[in-house]
Design a protein around this motif. Structure first.
Motif, PDB file in Angstrom:
ATOM      1  N   ARG A 110       0.835  -1.213   0.000  1.00 54.97           N
ATOM      2  CA  ARG A 110       0.000   0.000   0.000  1.00 54.97           C
ATOM      3  C   ARG A 110       0.865   1.256   0.000  1.00 54.97           C
ATOM      4  O   ARG A 110       1.918   1.305   0.636  1.00 54.97           O
ATOM      5  CB  ARG A 110      -0.901   0.045   1.238  1.00 54.97           C
ATOM      6  CG  ARG A 110      -1.806  -1.149   1.399  1.00 54.97           C
ATOM      7  CD  ARG A 110      -3.206  -0.856   0.906  1.00 54.97           C
ATOM      8  NE  ARG A 110      -4.010  -2.059   0.774  1.00 54.97           N
ATOM      9  CZ  ARG A 110      -4.672  -2.649   1.740  1.00 54.97           C
ATOM     10  NH1 ARG A 110      -4.626  -2.159   2.949  1.00 54.97           N
ATOM     11  NH2 ARG A 110      -5.384  -3.723   1.490  1.00 54.97           N
ATOM     12  N   ARG A 111       0.381   2.289  -0.699  1.00 56.77           N
ATOM     13  CA  ARG A 111       1.089   3.575  -0.712  1.00 56.77           C
ATOM     14  C   ARG A 111       0.861   4.321   0.602  1.00 56.77           C
ATOM     15  O   ARG A 111       1.775   4.905   1.152  1.00 56.77           O
ATOM     16  CB  ARG A 111       0.600   4.402  -1.896  1.00 56.77           C
ATOM     17  CG  ARG A 111       1.218   5.773  -1.938  1.00 56.77           C
ATOM     18  CD  ARG A 111       0.995   6.466  -3.245  1.00 56.77           C
ATOM     19  NE  ARG A 111      -0.405   6.746  -3.474  1.00 56.77           N
ATOM     20  CZ  ARG A 111      -0.861   7.431  -4.488  1.00 56.77           C
ATOM     21  NH1 ARG A 111      -0.023   7.887  -5.393  1.00 56.77           N
ATOM     22  NH2 ARG A 111      -2.139   7.653  -4.629  1.00 56.77           N
ATOM     23  N   ALA A 112      -0.371   4.304   1.085  1.00 53.44           N
ATOM     24  CA  ALA A 112      -0.705   5.001   2.332  1.00 53.44           C
ATOM     25  C   ALA A 112      -0.159   4.237   3.537  1.00 53.44           C
ATOM     26  O   ALA A 112       0.042   3.028   3.481  1.00 53.44           O
ATOM     27  CB  ALA A 112      -2.220   5.154   2.456  1.00 53.44           C
ATOM     28  N   TYR A 114      -0.807   3.789   7.901  1.00 55.07           N
ATOM     29  CA  TYR A 114      -1.933   3.794   8.837  1.00 55.07           C
ATOM     30  C   TYR A 114      -1.440   4.412  10.129  1.00 55.07           C
ATOM     31  O   TYR A 114      -0.444   3.975  10.689  1.00 55.07           O
ATOM     32  CB  TYR A 114      -2.451   2.374   9.044  1.00 55.07           C
ATOM     33  CG  TYR A 114      -3.053   1.810   7.781  1.00 55.07           C
ATOM     34  CD1 TYR A 114      -4.414   1.903   7.544  1.00 55.07           C
ATOM     35  CD2 TYR A 114      -2.259   1.232   6.806  1.00 55.07           C
ATOM     36  CE1 TYR A 114      -4.966   1.421   6.374  1.00 55.07           C
ATOM     37  CE2 TYR A 114      -2.798   0.738   5.633  1.00 55.07           C
ATOM     38  CZ  TYR A 114      -4.152   0.836   5.425  1.00 55.07           C
ATOM     39  OH  TYR A 114      -4.701   0.357   4.246  1.00 55.07           O
ATOM     40  N   ALA A 137      -5.936   5.430   7.457  1.00 57.71           N
ATOM     41  CA  ALA A 137      -5.064   5.525   6.284  1.00 57.71           C
ATOM     42  C   ALA A 137      -4.730   6.983   6.013  1.00 57.71           C
ATOM     43  O   ALA A 137      -5.620   7.835   5.970  1.00 57.71           O
ATOM     44  CB  ALA A 137      -5.753   4.903   5.075  1.00 57.71           C
ATOM     45  N   THR A 138      -3.424   7.269   5.854  1.00 58.03           N
ATOM     46  CA  THR A 138      -2.965   8.623   5.539  1.00 58.03           C
ATOM     47  C   THR A 138      -1.853   8.547   4.504  1.00 58.03           C
ATOM     48  O   THR A 138      -1.101   7.563   4.443  1.00 58.03           O
ATOM     49  CB  THR A 138      -2.433   9.357   6.786  1.00 58.03           C
ATOM     50  OG1 THR A 138      -1.300   8.649   7.303  1.00 58.03           O
ATOM     51  CG2 THR A 138      -3.492   9.481   7.865  1.00 58.03           C
ATOM     52  N   TRP A 139      -1.754   9.598   3.720  1.00 59.06           N
ATOM     53  CA  TRP A 139      -0.663   9.717   2.760  1.00 59.06           C
ATOM     54  C   TRP A 139      -0.347  11.186   2.584  1.00 59.06           C
ATOM     55  O   TRP A 139      -1.239  11.985   2.263  1.00 59.06           O
ATOM     56  CB  TRP A 139      -1.042   9.081   1.427  1.00 59.06           C
ATOM     57  CG  TRP A 139       0.097   9.006   0.457  1.00 59.06           C
ATOM     58  CD1 TRP A 139       1.252   8.293   0.592  1.00 59.06           C
ATOM     59  CD2 TRP A 139       0.198   9.681  -0.796  1.00 59.06           C
ATOM     60  NE1 TRP A 139       2.069   8.470  -0.497  1.00 59.06           N
ATOM     61  CE2 TRP A 139       1.432   9.328  -1.384  1.00 59.06           C
ATOM     62  CE3 TRP A 139      -0.634  10.547  -1.490  1.00 59.06           C
ATOM     63  CZ2 TRP A 139       1.856   9.807  -2.602  1.00 59.06           C
ATOM     64  CZ3 TRP A 139      -0.208  11.027  -2.716  1.00 59.06           C
ATOM     65  CH2 TRP A 139       1.025  10.650  -3.262  1.00 59.06           C
ATOM     66  N   SER A 143      -5.935  12.238   5.033  1.00 58.40           N
ATOM     67  CA  SER A 143      -6.618  11.017   5.475  1.00 58.40           C
ATOM     68  C   SER A 143      -7.519  10.500   4.368  1.00 58.40           C
ATOM     69  O   SER A 143      -8.083  11.274   3.599  1.00 58.40           O
ATOM     70  CB  SER A 143      -7.468  11.306   6.716  1.00 58.40           C
ATOM     71  OG  SER A 143      -6.635  11.664   7.787  1.00 58.40           O
ATOM     72  N   TYR A 144      -7.659   9.186   4.311  1.00 58.59           N
ATOM     73  CA  TYR A 144      -8.495   8.529   3.302  1.00 58.59           C
ATOM     74  C   TYR A 144      -9.488   7.598   3.991  1.00 58.59           C
ATOM     75  O   TYR A 144      -9.127   6.514   4.427  1.00 58.59           O
ATOM     76  CB  TYR A 144      -7.635   7.735   2.320  1.00 58.59           C
ATOM     77  CG  TYR A 144      -6.737   8.627   1.502  1.00 58.59           C
ATOM     78  CD1 TYR A 144      -7.214   9.256   0.366  1.00 58.59           C
ATOM     79  CD2 TYR A 144      -5.421   8.863   1.885  1.00 58.59           C
ATOM     80  CE1 TYR A 144      -6.408  10.098  -0.381  1.00 58.59           C
ATOM     81  CE2 TYR A 144      -4.604   9.698   1.149  1.00 58.59           C
ATOM     82  CZ  TYR A 144      -5.103  10.309   0.019  1.00 58.59           C
ATOM     83  OH  TYR A 144      -4.299  11.141  -0.707  1.00 58.59           O
ATOM     84  N   ASP A 146     -12.054   6.109   2.605  1.00 57.07           N
ATOM     85  CA  ASP A 146     -12.512   5.017   1.748  1.00 57.07           C
ATOM     86  C   ASP A 146     -11.387   4.055   1.357  1.00 57.07           C
ATOM     87  O   ASP A 146     -11.559   3.200   0.513  1.00 57.07           O
ATOM     88  CB  ASP A 146     -13.180   5.577   0.486  1.00 57.07           C
ATOM     89  CG  ASP A 146     -12.246   6.458  -0.334  1.00 57.07           C
ATOM     90  OD1 ASP A 146     -11.199   6.884   0.194  1.00 57.07           O
ATOM     91  OD2 ASP A 146     -12.569   6.725  -1.514  1.00 57.07           O
ATOM     92  N   TYR A 147     -10.222   4.183   2.005  1.00 53.64           N
ATOM     93  CA  TYR A 147      -9.075   3.329   1.718  1.00 53.64           C
ATOM     94  C   TYR A 147      -9.294   1.964   2.378  1.00 53.64           C
ATOM     95  O   TYR A 147      -9.960   1.863   3.414  1.00 53.64           O
ATOM     96  CB  TYR A 147      -7.813   3.996   2.266  1.00 53.64           C
ATOM     97  CG  TYR A 147      -6.544   3.635   1.539  1.00 53.64           C
ATOM     98  CD1 TYR A 147      -6.264   4.146   0.284  1.00 53.64           C
ATOM     99  CD2 TYR A 147      -5.625   2.773   2.120  1.00 53.64           C
ATOM    100  CE1 TYR A 147      -5.091   3.819  -0.382  1.00 53.64           C
ATOM    101  CE2 TYR A 147      -4.446   2.447   1.467  1.00 53.64           C
ATOM    102  CZ  TYR A 147      -4.189   2.973   0.214  1.00 53.64           C
ATOM    103  OH  TYR A 147      -3.025   2.647  -0.435  1.00 53.64           O
TER     104      TYR A 147
END
Length: 181
Positions: A110-112, A114, A137-139, A143-144, A146-147
């Motif tokens: 995963r790119r993101a 947690y 999930a963060t990137w 924050s996401y 729906d990830y």
């Protein structure tokens, strides 16, 4: 009757749960394989280090700068894949400076990352349980919702981070981080 159920539950929980030391410097666990990843990767000038103090606790400290569009300092501990499979929560004992920190988990696929925020109190020891389902999930600071959910069996590193415009010197002392299954 209520009290006997509570006692049975506590005994049952302690007999069925397993605990894995992820970071416990007094047992020489989690003190090697740390990497520093600060905002200098994007032009910032924040600094951080990971070291041991004389009490054999882990120190994450440095200076968070907002100059040059900076704003984060972090460290990562490489973990073996699949060692956190089935983890329910992390038990962390720490002493800080009043800042809010993040415990971050990265997956191989995963790119993101947690993250779970935890607030320190100046010069006070705190012990918290951070539930796996509460990691978000963060990137790159976003924050996401729906990830996909965190998959503990895929986690390859654990990290500490300070960000969110908390400019200045910082220090976080970790006595341990344990994974509870």
């Amino acid at each position: 009757m209520k009290n006997s159920f509570a006692i049975f539950f506590l005994i049952s929980f302690s007999m069925n749960s397993q605990i894995l030391d992820v970071i416990n410097p007094k047992k020489n666990i989690g003190i090697k394989n740390w990497n520093i990843v600060n905002d200098d990767v994007m032009g910032g000038i924040s600094t951080s280090t990971v070291s041991l103090n004389k009490e054999k606790n882990l120190l994450f400290n440095g200076n968070l700068s907002l100059e040059n569009n900076g704003g984060f300092a972090s460290s990562r501990l490489s973990l073996g894949k699949n060692i956190l499979n089935g983890v329910k929560f992390f038990k962390i004992k720490f002493k800080g400076d009043g800042n809010t920190y993040k415990l971050r988990l990265r997956q191989n696929n995963r790119r993101a990352s947690y993250s779970h925020d935890f607030k320190s109190a100046k010069d006070e020891w705190i012990e918290l349980n951070l539930r796996v389902e509460d990691f978000k999930a963060t990137w790159r600071g976003y924050s996401y919702s729906d990830y996909p959910a965190l998959e503990p069996k895929e986690v390859i590193s654990m990290g500490l981070q300070i960000s969110d415009k908390q400019e200045g010197d910082f220090i976080l002392e970790i006595e341990y981080i344990k994974a509870v299954f």
